[in-house]
Write an enzyme that holds these catalytic residues in place. Structure first.
Site, PDB file in Angstrom:
ATOM      1  N   ALA A   1      -1.265  44.519  53.917  1.00  0.00           N
ATOM      2  CA  ALA A   1      -1.190  45.822  54.599  1.00  0.00           C
ATOM      3  C   ALA A   1      -2.067  45.835  55.840  1.00  0.00           C
ATOM      4  CB  ALA A   1      -1.620  46.940  53.651  1.00  0.00           C
TER       5      ALA A   1
ATOM      6  N   SER B   1      -0.111  46.327  62.614  1.00  0.00           N
ATOM      7  CA  SER B   1       0.112  44.932  63.006  1.00  0.00           C
ATOM      8  C   SER B   1       0.551  44.717  64.460  1.00  0.00           C
ATOM      9  CB  SER B   1       1.181  44.322  62.096  1.00  0.00           C
ATOM     10  OG  SER B   1       2.447  44.912  62.377  1.00  0.00           O
TER      11      SER B   1
ATOM     12  N   THR C   1      -4.474  36.451  60.860  1.00  0.00           N
ATOM     13  CA  THR C   1      -3.670  36.008  62.003  1.00  0.00           C
ATOM     14  C   THR C   1      -4.411  34.978  62.847  1.00  0.00           C
ATOM     15  OG1 THR C   1      -2.790  36.795  64.110  1.00  0.00           O
ATOM     16  CG2 THR C   1      -4.552  38.076  63.196  1.00  0.00           C
ATOM     17  N   ASP C   2      -3.648  34.152  63.554  1.00  0.00           N
ATOM     18  CA  ASP C   2      -4.270  33.194  64.482  1.00  0.00           C
ATOM     19  C   ASP C   2      -4.910  33.896  65.682  1.00  0.00           C
ATOM     20  OD1 ASP C   2      -1.885  33.958  65.748  1.00  0.00           O
ATOM     21  OD2 ASP C   2      -1.141  31.916  66.049  1.00  0.00           O
ATOM     22  N   GLU C   3      -4.547  35.173  65.886  1.00  0.00           N
ATOM     23  CA  GLU C   3      -5.073  35.894  67.060  1.00  0.00           C
ATOM     24  C   GLU C   3      -6.577  36.105  67.005  1.00  0.00           C
ATOM     25  OE1 GLU C   3      -3.109  39.373  68.368  1.00  0.00           O
ATOM     26  OE2 GLU C   3      -1.143  38.643  67.816  1.00  0.00           O
TER      27      GLU C   3
ATOM     28  N   TYR D   1      -6.078  45.278  68.042  1.00  0.00           N
ATOM     29  CA  TYR D   1      -5.501  44.755  66.794  1.00  0.00           C
ATOM     30  C   TYR D   1      -6.244  43.513  66.314  1.00  0.00           C
ATOM     31  CZ  TYR D   1      -2.503  41.717  63.997  1.00  0.00           C
ATOM     32  OH  TYR D   1      -2.035  40.848  63.031  1.00  0.00           O
TER      33      TYR D   1
ATOM     34  N   LYS E   1      -8.578  42.665  62.921  1.00  0.00           N
ATOM     35  CA  LYS E   1      -8.261  41.601  61.959  1.00  0.00           C
ATOM     36  C   LYS E   1      -9.448  40.643  61.836  1.00  0.00           C
ATOM     37  CE  LYS E   1      -5.031  40.940  59.916  1.00  0.00           C
ATOM     38  NZ  LYS E   1      -4.545  41.464  58.593  1.00  0.00           N
TER      39      LYS E   1
ATOM     40  N   LYS F   1       8.988  44.323  67.465  1.00  0.00           N
ATOM     41  CA  LYS F   1       8.475  42.978  67.704  1.00  0.00           C
ATOM     42  C   LYS F   1       9.453  42.175  68.578  1.00  0.00           C
ATOM     43  CE  LYS F   1       4.733  43.332  65.014  1.00  0.00           C
ATOM     44  NZ  LYS F   1       4.832  44.585  64.254  1.00  0.00           N
TER      45      LYS F   1
HETATM   46  P1  NAD Z   1       4.176  45.174  59.319  1.00  0.00           P
HETATM   47  O1  NAD Z   1       3.641  46.129  60.326  1.00  0.00           O
HETATM   48  O2  NAD Z   1       5.616  44.816  59.353  1.00  0.00           O
HETATM   49  O3  NAD Z   1       3.881  45.747  57.853  1.00  0.00           O
HETATM   50  C1  NAD Z   1       2.671  46.341  57.494  1.00  0.00           C
HETATM   51  C2  NAD Z   1       2.879  47.093  56.173  1.00  0.00           C
HETATM   52  O4  NAD Z   1       1.612  47.665  55.799  1.00  0.00           O
HETATM   53  C3  NAD Z   1       3.872  48.263  56.293  1.00  0.00           C
HETATM   54  O5  NAD Z   1       4.771  48.229  55.204  1.00  0.00           O
HETATM   55  C4  NAD Z   1       2.994  49.500  56.242  1.00  0.00           C
HETATM   56  O6  NAD Z   1       3.637  50.624  55.673  1.00  0.00           O
HETATM   57  C5  NAD Z   1       1.832  49.015  55.389  1.00  0.00           C
HETATM   58  N1  NAD Z   1       0.599  49.768  55.638  1.00  0.00           N
HETATM   59  C6  NAD Z   1       0.020  50.029  56.850  1.00  0.00           C
HETATM   60  N2  NAD Z   1      -1.097  50.767  56.674  1.00  0.00           N
HETATM   61  C7  NAD Z   1      -1.238  50.948  55.338  1.00  0.00           C
HETATM   62  C8  NAD Z   1      -2.206  51.615  54.539  1.00  0.00           C
HETATM   63  N3  NAD Z   1      -3.266  52.236  55.083  1.00  0.00           N
HETATM   64  N4  NAD Z   1      -2.061  51.588  53.192  1.00  0.00           N
HETATM   65  C9  NAD Z   1      -0.989  50.974  52.632  1.00  0.00           C
HETATM   66  N5  NAD Z   1      -0.042  50.347  53.331  1.00  0.00           N
HETATM   67  C10 NAD Z   1      -0.165  50.325  54.672  1.00  0.00           C
HETATM   68  O7  NAD Z   1       3.252  43.908  59.405  1.00  0.00           O
HETATM   69  P2  NAD Z   1       3.613  42.348  59.232  1.00  0.00           P
HETATM   70  O8  NAD Z   1       4.067  41.810  60.519  1.00  0.00           O
HETATM   71  O9  NAD Z   1       4.439  42.176  58.019  1.00  0.00           O
HETATM   72  O10 NAD Z   1       2.149  41.762  58.967  1.00  0.00           O
HETATM   73  C11 NAD Z   1       1.632  41.733  57.644  1.00  0.00           C
HETATM   74  C12 NAD Z   1       0.275  41.070  57.655  1.00  0.00           C
HETATM   75  O11 NAD Z   1       0.392  39.754  58.160  1.00  0.00           O
HETATM   76  C13 NAD Z   1      -0.754  41.776  58.538  1.00  0.00           C
HETATM   77  O12 NAD Z   1      -1.997  41.729  57.873  1.00  0.00           O
HETATM   78  C14 NAD Z   1      -0.771  40.948  59.810  1.00  0.00           C
HETATM   79  O13 NAD Z   1      -2.019  41.037  60.432  1.00  0.00           O
HETATM   80  C15 NAD Z   1      -0.502  39.575  59.243  1.00  0.00           C
HETATM   81  N6  NAD Z   1       0.127  38.604  60.160  1.00  0.00           N
HETATM   82  C16 NAD Z   1       1.301  38.928  60.788  1.00  0.00           C
HETATM   83  C17 NAD Z   1       1.940  37.971  61.577  1.00  0.00           C
HETATM   84  C18 NAD Z   1       3.265  38.253  62.262  1.00  0.00           C
HETATM   85  O14 NAD Z   1       3.772  37.409  62.970  1.00  0.00           O
HETATM   86  N7  NAD Z   1       3.890  39.423  62.062  1.00  0.00           N
HETATM   87  C19 NAD Z   1       1.361  36.702  61.724  1.00  0.00           C
HETATM   88  C20 NAD Z   1       0.149  36.426  61.079  1.00  0.00           C
HETATM   89  C21 NAD Z   1      -0.445  37.378  60.286  1.00  0.00           C
HETATM   90  O1  DAU Z   2       0.123  35.410  66.202  1.00  0.00           O
HETATM   91  C1  DAU Z   2       0.298  36.249  65.099  1.00  0.00           C
HETATM   92  C2  DAU Z   2       0.602  37.656  65.563  1.00  0.00           C
HETATM   93  O2  DAU Z   2       1.954  37.646  66.019  1.00  0.00           O
HETATM   94  C3  DAU Z   2       0.420  38.705  64.468  1.00  0.00           C
HETATM   95  O3  DAU Z   2      -0.943  38.778  64.133  1.00  0.00           O
HETATM   96  C4  DAU Z   2       0.903  40.084  64.930  1.00  0.00           C
HETATM   97  O4  DAU Z   2       0.829  41.008  63.843  1.00  0.00           O
HETATM   98  C5  DAU Z   2       2.335  39.953  65.389  1.00  0.00           C
HETATM   99  O5  DAU Z   2       2.798  41.211  65.900  1.00  0.00           O
HETATM  100  C6  DAU Z   2       2.452  38.882  66.462  1.00  0.00           C
HETATM  101  O6  DAU Z   2       1.731  39.301  67.661  1.00  0.00           O
HETATM  102  P1  DAU Z   2       2.338  39.090  69.136  1.00  0.00           P
HETATM  103  O7  DAU Z   2       1.687  40.076  70.009  1.00  0.00           O
HETATM  104  O8  DAU Z   2       2.311  37.653  69.500  1.00  0.00           O
HETATM  105  O9  DAU Z   2       3.870  39.475  68.810  1.00  0.00           O
HETATM  106  P2  DAU Z   2       4.976  40.336  69.617  1.00  0.00           P
HETATM  107  O10 DAU Z   2       6.231  40.195  68.847  1.00  0.00           O
HETATM  108  O11 DAU Z   2       4.496  41.700  69.931  1.00  0.00           O
HETATM  109  O12 DAU Z   2       5.102  39.536  70.988  1.00  0.00           O
HETATM  110  C7  DAU Z   2       5.381  38.142  71.019  1.00  0.00           C
HETATM  111  C8  DAU Z   2       5.332  37.699  72.482  1.00  0.00           C
HETATM  112  O13 DAU Z   2       6.423  38.274  73.187  1.00  0.00           O
HETATM  113  C9  DAU Z   2       4.083  38.146  73.218  1.00  0.00           C
HETATM  114  O14 DAU Z   2       3.714  37.122  74.156  1.00  0.00           O
HETATM  115  C10 DAU Z   2       4.532  39.405  73.959  1.00  0.00           C
HETATM  116  C11 DAU Z   2       5.960  39.095  74.296  1.00  0.00           C
HETATM  117  N1  DAU Z   2       6.904  40.229  74.358  1.00  0.00           N
HETATM  118  C12 DAU Z   2       6.920  41.140  73.356  1.00  0.00           C
HETATM  119  C13 DAU Z   2       7.829  42.175  73.358  1.00  0.00           C
HETATM  120  C14 DAU Z   2       7.851  43.208  72.256  1.00  0.00           C
HETATM  121  C15 DAU Z   2       7.818  40.304  75.392  1.00  0.00           C
HETATM  122  O15 DAU Z   2       7.819  39.455  76.336  1.00  0.00           O
HETATM  123  N2  DAU Z   2       8.727  41.306  75.417  1.00  0.00           N
HETATM  124  C16 DAU Z   2       8.778  42.261  74.443  1.00  0.00           C
HETATM  125  O16 DAU Z   2       9.638  43.160  74.489  1.00  0.00           O
END
Ligand code: NAD
Ligand code: DAU
Length: 332
Positions: free
Chosen positions: A79, A82, A121-123, A148, A152, A187
Site C-alpha cells: 500500500a 505511488s 522502489t529503485d527511485e 514520492y 518511500k 501511468k
Molecule cells: P497503486 O497506486 O496501483 O496501488 C496502491 C494501492 O494502495 C491502491 O490499491 C490503494 O487503494 C492502496 N492504498 C493507498 N493508500 C492506502 C492506505 N492509506 N491504506 C490502505 N490502502 C491504501 O501502486 P502500485 O504501482 O501497485 O505500487 C505498489 C507498491 O509497489 C508501492 O509501494 C510502490 O511504491 C511500489 N513499487 C511500484 C513500482 C511500479 O512500477 N508501479 C515499482 C517499484 C515499487
Molecule cells: O521505478 C519504479 C517507479 O516506477 C515506482 O516507484 C512508481 O510507483 C511508478 O509510478 C514508476 O514511476 P515513474 O515515474 O518512472 O513511472 P510513470 O509511469 O509515471 O512514468 C514512466 C516514465 O514515462 C517517466 O520517465 C515519465 C514518462 N511519462 C509518463 C507519463 C505518465 C511520459 O513521458 N508521458 C506520460 O504521459
C-alpha cells in the site's frame, strides 16, 4: 499452507501478486486496502472465496491493523501513494500513507512478531546518467528526487530501524518500473495504450529520452515470494529484469504494435525534477535466492499487456476521463 496479509492488494502490483499467489501456491490471502482512486475491487474479481478476502480499511488505522496482524503470520506491504506526478501537486497523502502508514504497520509487526516484507522502489537511489556504466546495487546511497520517492526512502529507513532496534522480522525489496495488467491509466504505458485505443496521440514528457528499467509484474511477484520464503531478515534485495528502454522507444513500440505510424506522438511539458535513468543490478537476488525473471522479451510482454487493455475496457474506461482532465490542467 499459510495466510498472507497483503496491504494495497487492490492496486496494480498488489493485485498481480494476489493472483500470482493464489495461482502458484496453496496459501490464502487477505487484502487490506482503503480503495483510494488507485485501488479497484474489479482487479480482484473471480478469486476463490475460500482462499481470499478483502478488508476495506486504512493502513493508518492501528486498531484494524492490530487485529489483522494478530491473525496473519506473513505480511507483504504494497500500500502506498505511488504516482510521482501526483506527489508534485499534493505531497501530503504521500507522507500520510507512505510514512505514517508504514510506521503503523511496523508497530503491529513489532507487537505480534509477523514476518514483514516491505515493497519499495529503485527511485530511492535517485537517477543515473544515460552513459553511466554503473547500475543501482543494494549499496548505492539513497538520493531520492521527488516527494514520492523521498517518502518511500523514509519508509525503507523506518523498516531498517525497526529491524535493528526492535528485532522486527523484516526484509525490503526495491524494484524497477513494472508493467502488465491492472495498472492505472495515469501511468506511462497504460496511458499511451489507452490513448491510442481511443484515437488520441501518446504524450511524451520532454524529449522522451529518460530511461526506465521495465519488469513484468509477474516477475516482481515471483521475486517477492522468493524473498518472503528464503530472504535473510534485515536484508534488502533489488529486483530488476535488465529491461532498460527510453520512453520514446516504448511509445514507438506501442504505436507499431497498434498499427499506427511510429512518429504519431506529441511532446508535452516535462515533469519537474524528472529522474533521467534507472537501472537495476539484481545479481544478489539471482545468486543468493536463485531467482530468474521469466518475461525476458519486452515486446512480447508489451503485446500481451496491450491485449489485456483492449479486452478490458470496462476496467479502465471509468478512470480515463478524470485522469486526462488532471493531466490537461498540468499541460501534460
Ligand atoms: P497503486 O497506486 O496501483 O496501488 C496502491 C494501492 O494502495 C491502491 O490499491 C490503494 O487503494 C492502496 N492504498 C493507498 N493508500 C492506502 C492506505 N492509506 N491504506 C490502505 N490502502 C491504501 O501502486 P502500485 O504501482 O501497485 O505500487 C505498489 C507498491 O509497489 C508501492 O509501494 C510502490 O511504491 C511500489 N513499487 C511500484 C513500482 C511500479 O512500477 N508501479 C515499482 C517499484 C515499487
Ligand atoms: O521505478 C519504479 C517507479 O516506477 C515506482 O516507484 C512508481 O510507483 C511508478 O509510478 C514508476 O514511476 P515513474 O515515474 O518512472 O513511472 P510513470 O509511469 O509515471 O512514468 C514512466 C516514465 O514515462 C517517466 O520517465 C515519465 C514518462 N511519462 C509518463 C507519463 C505518465 C511520459 O513521458 N508521458 C506520460 O504521459
Amino acid at each position: 499452507m499459510g495466510r498472507i496479509l497483503v496491504t494495497g492488494g487492490a492496486g496494480f502490483i498488489g493485485s498481480n501478486f494476489v493472483h500470482y499467489v493464489l495461482e502458484n501456491t496453496d496459501d490464502s490471502v487477505t487484502v487490506l486496502d482503503s480503495l483510494t482512486y488507485a485501488g479497484n475491487r474489479a482487479s480482484l474479481d473471480g478469486l476463490p472465496s475460500d482462499r481470499f478476502n478483502l478488508v476495506v480499511g486504512d493502513i493508518r488505522d492501528s486498531n484494524l491493523v492490530d487485529g489483522l496482524f494478530a491473525d496473519h503470520e506473513q505480511v507483504v506491504h504494497y500500500a502506498a501513494e505511488s504516482h510521482n506526478d501526483n506527489s508534485l501537486h499534493d505531497p501530503r497523502p504521500f507522507l500520510e500513507t507512505n510514512i505514517v502508514g508504514t510506521y503503523t504497520l511496523l508497530e503491529a509487526a513489532r507487537k505480534h512478531g509477523n514476518r514483514f516484507h516491505h515493497i519499495s522502489t529503485d527511485e530511492v537511489y535517485g537517477d543515473l546518467e544515460l552513459d553511466d556504466p554503473q547500475r543501482f546495487t543494494e549499496n548505492t546511497p539513497y538520493n531520492p528526487s521527488s516527494p514520492y520517492s523521498s517518502t518511500k526512502a523514509g519508509s525503507d529507513l523506518l523498516v531498517r530501524a525497526w529491524v535493528r532496534s526492535f528485532g522486527v522480522l523484516a526484509t525490503i525489496s526495491n524494484c524497477s518500473n513494472n508493467y502488465g495488467p491492472y495498472q492505472h491509466v495515469e501511468k506511462f504505458i497504460p496511458r499511451q495504450i489507452t490513448n491510442v485505443l481511443g484515437g488520441v496521440r501518446p504524450k511524451l514528457y520532454g524529449a522522451g529520452l529518460n530511461v526506465r528499467d521495465w519488469i513484468h509484474a509477474d516477475d516482481h511477484s515471483s521475486a517477492v515470494l522468493a524473498i518472503l520464503n528464503s530472504g535473510v531478515i534485515g536484508e534488502t534485495y533489488l529486483i530488476g529484469a535488465d529491461g532498460e528502454k527510453n520512453n520514446k522507444e516504448v511509445v514507438e513500440m506501442i504505436l507499431e504494435q497498434l498499427g499506427q505510424p511510429t512518429d504519431a506522438y506529441d511532446h508535452v511539458v516535462d515533469r519537474a525534477g524528472h529522474d533521467l535513468r534507472y537501472a537495476i543490478d539484481s545479481s544478489k537476488l539471482r545468486s543468493e535466492l536463485g531467482w530468474l525473471p521469466q518475461f525476458s522479451d519486452f515486446a512480447a510482454g508489451l503485446s500481451s499487456t496491450i491485449e489485456w487493455y483492449r479486452d478490458n475496457e470496462a476496467w479502465w474506461l471509468p478512470q480515463k476521463q478524470a485522469t486526462e482532465a488532471r493531466y490537461a490542467v498540468q499541460g501534460q
